[in-house]
Design an enzyme around this catalytic site. Sequence first.
Site, PDB file in Angstrom:
ATOM      1  N   THR A   1       0.801  -1.227   0.000  1.00 47.48           N
ATOM      2  CA  THR A   1       0.000   0.000   0.000  1.00 47.48           C
ATOM      3  C   THR A   1       0.832   1.276   0.000  1.00 47.48           C
ATOM      4  OG1 THR A   1      -0.213  -0.144   2.407  1.00 47.48           O
ATOM      5  CG2 THR A   1      -2.010  -1.053   1.093  1.00 47.48           C
TER       6      THR A   1
ATOM      7  N   SER B   1       1.873  -7.915  -1.291  1.00 43.30           N
ATOM      8  CA  SER B   1       2.944  -8.762  -0.763  1.00 43.30           C
ATOM      9  C   SER B   1       2.485 -10.178  -0.445  1.00 43.30           C
ATOM     10  CB  SER B   1       3.593  -8.127   0.463  1.00 43.30           C
ATOM     11  OG  SER B   1       2.712  -8.140   1.561  1.00 43.30           O
TER      12      SER B   1
END
Length: 133
Positions: free
Chosen positions: A15, A57
């Site tokens: 993010t 991720s």
Amino acid sequence: MNSRKRILIIHTGGTLGMNLSGSPDDAENFKKSLKQYAPRMFELADVSLEILLNKDSSNMSPRDWITIARRLHERMDEWDGFVVTHGTDTLAFTASALRLSWEYASSVGGRPMFDGVGPVGASSNPRTTNPPP
């Protein structure tokens, strides 16, 4: 001769590289946001940004670890240091895998720093609530 250190930020996803609407930022907008919310970093060093990957991720794999390690090795002679930005879900796995890659890569002089945090400019982002001294 320029005495400032040259730092390359290698963005891999998470993010941190997203805008506040939740979409990935391009390199230019990401760097503008970093300059706005972390200006001290740009006062201390010559900073460049490369977007290598832009993945959540939780989707990182050993193949991505190899991609990151190769890029760091390829760029090692050009930069004084590296910051690898990464989502927090698997940050520890990637950092560990890359750390192990340096055990046999004796030509690598510096070690990258890893960072995982929310979007630049978000009210919950520690950089905006705890600016550097």
